[in-house]
Design a protein around this motif. Structure first.
Motif, PDB file in Angstrom:
ATOM      1  N   GLU A  46       0.821  -1.216   0.000  1.00  0.00           N
ATOM      2  CA  GLU A  46       0.000   0.000   0.000  1.00  0.00           C
ATOM      3  C   GLU A  46       0.854   1.264   0.000  1.00  0.00           C
ATOM      4  O   GLU A  46       0.367   2.342  -0.346  1.00  0.00           O
ATOM      5  CB  GLU A  46      -0.979   0.005   1.185  1.00  0.00           C
ATOM      6  N   ASP A  58       0.561   3.814  -4.990  1.00  0.00           N
ATOM      7  CA  ASP A  58      -0.204   4.833  -4.274  1.00  0.00           C
ATOM      8  C   ASP A  58      -1.042   5.688  -5.230  1.00  0.00           C
ATOM      9  O   ASP A  58      -1.035   5.470  -6.445  1.00  0.00           O
ATOM     10  CB  ASP A  58       0.720   5.688  -3.409  1.00  0.00           C
ATOM     11  N   HIS A  59      -1.733   6.654  -4.664  1.00  0.00           N
ATOM     12  CA  HIS A  59      -2.630   7.507  -5.460  1.00  0.00           C
ATOM     13  C   HIS A  59      -1.882   8.365  -6.479  1.00  0.00           C
ATOM     14  O   HIS A  59      -2.480   8.831  -7.450  1.00  0.00           O
ATOM     15  CB  HIS A  59      -3.496   8.374  -4.539  1.00  0.00           C
ATOM     16  N   PHE A  60      -0.594   8.577  -6.304  1.00  0.00           N
ATOM     17  CA  PHE A  60       0.180   9.367  -7.270  1.00  0.00           C
ATOM     18  C   PHE A  60       0.376   8.623  -8.591  1.00  0.00           C
ATOM     19  O   PHE A  60       0.701   9.236  -9.609  1.00  0.00           O
ATOM     20  CB  PHE A  60       1.542   9.761  -6.696  1.00  0.00           C
ATOM     21  N   ASP A  61       0.186   7.311  -8.582  1.00  0.00           N
ATOM     22  CA  ASP A  61       0.358   6.544  -9.821  1.00  0.00           C
ATOM     23  C   ASP A  61      -0.601   7.004 -10.918  1.00  0.00           C
ATOM     24  O   ASP A  61      -0.286   6.914 -12.102  1.00  0.00           O
ATOM     25  CB  ASP A  61       0.186   5.045  -9.560  1.00  0.00           C
ATOM     26  N   LYS A  62      -1.772   7.506 -10.518  1.00  0.00           N
ATOM     27  CA  LYS A  62      -2.760   7.945 -11.512  1.00  0.00           C
ATOM     28  C   LYS A  62      -2.294   9.177 -12.279  1.00  0.00           C
ATOM     29  O   LYS A  62      -2.621   9.343 -13.449  1.00  0.00           O
ATOM     30  CB  LYS A  62      -4.097   8.235 -10.825  1.00  0.00           C
ATOM     31  N   GLU A  63      -1.528  10.063 -11.643  1.00  0.00           N
ATOM     32  CA  GLU A  63      -1.101  11.305 -12.296  1.00  0.00           C
ATOM     33  C   GLU A  63       0.301  11.213 -12.905  1.00  0.00           C
ATOM     34  O   GLU A  63       0.726  12.103 -13.620  1.00  0.00           O
ATOM     35  CB  GLU A  63      -1.143  12.464 -11.295  1.00  0.00           C
ATOM     36  N   ARG A  67       6.697  12.582 -11.931  1.00  0.00           N
ATOM     37  CA  ARG A  67       5.623  13.522 -11.605  1.00  0.00           C
ATOM     38  C   ARG A  67       6.204  14.932 -11.630  1.00  0.00           C
ATOM     39  O   ARG A  67       7.413  15.103 -11.649  1.00  0.00           O
ATOM     40  CB  ARG A  67       5.041  13.242 -10.213  1.00  0.00           C
TER      41      ARG A  67
END
Length: 139
Positions: free
Chosen positions: A31, A35-40, A59
């Motif tokens: 986890e 993480d959520h940064f993978d989407k951007e 990023r």
């Protein structure tokens, strides 16, 4: 061959390499690794004989490109794939109009990044239980 991961399949290949290196080998909790940064992020993969062998993500934050999750499968290390990934991410950073790159390096890899022109700008800190330093480079 280094390429930007454009399809869902290529992004999953990048995640596969990251999971092997960071979760399986270095025991980073899954986890924390994915993480959520993978989407951007812009994901990069190195493919050899139709198999993914190295990966990274890029990023943009503030006035710099942030080079992250740089990893090479154990049996492929020492063959310049890491340096090639860094070069591809630096090229993309400049293409997007940024002139600085930043990364958090595991301390055992600090000299590798120094050879590529990065300068250590922080003291040692723990990330996922692993000692790191922050490094920057003017592009």
């Amino acid at each position: 061959m280094i390429k930007k991961a454009n399809s869902d399949q290529e992004i999953q290949q990048a995640f596969q390499v990251r999971t092997t290196v960071f979760v399986d080998e270095q025991h980073v909790p899954p986890e924390e690794e994915l993480d959520h940064f993978d989407k951007e992020a812009i994901h990069f993969i190195v493919i050899q004989n139709d198999s993914p062998i190295a990966a990274s993500r890029l990023r943009f934050a503030g006035d710099y490109g942030k080079l992250e999750r740089i990893c090479v499968l154990k049996e492929q290390r020492g063959k310049s794939y890491g340096a090639q990934l860094i070069q591809a991410m630096e090229t993309e950073t400049v293409k997007k109009g940024y002139r600085k790159a930043k990364l958090n390096a595991q301390t055992h890899a600090e000299n590798f990044y120094k050879r590529l022109g990065y300068e250590t700008v922080s003291g040692e800190f723990l990330d996922a239980g692993i000692p790191h330093v922050t490094m920057i480079k003017q592009l």
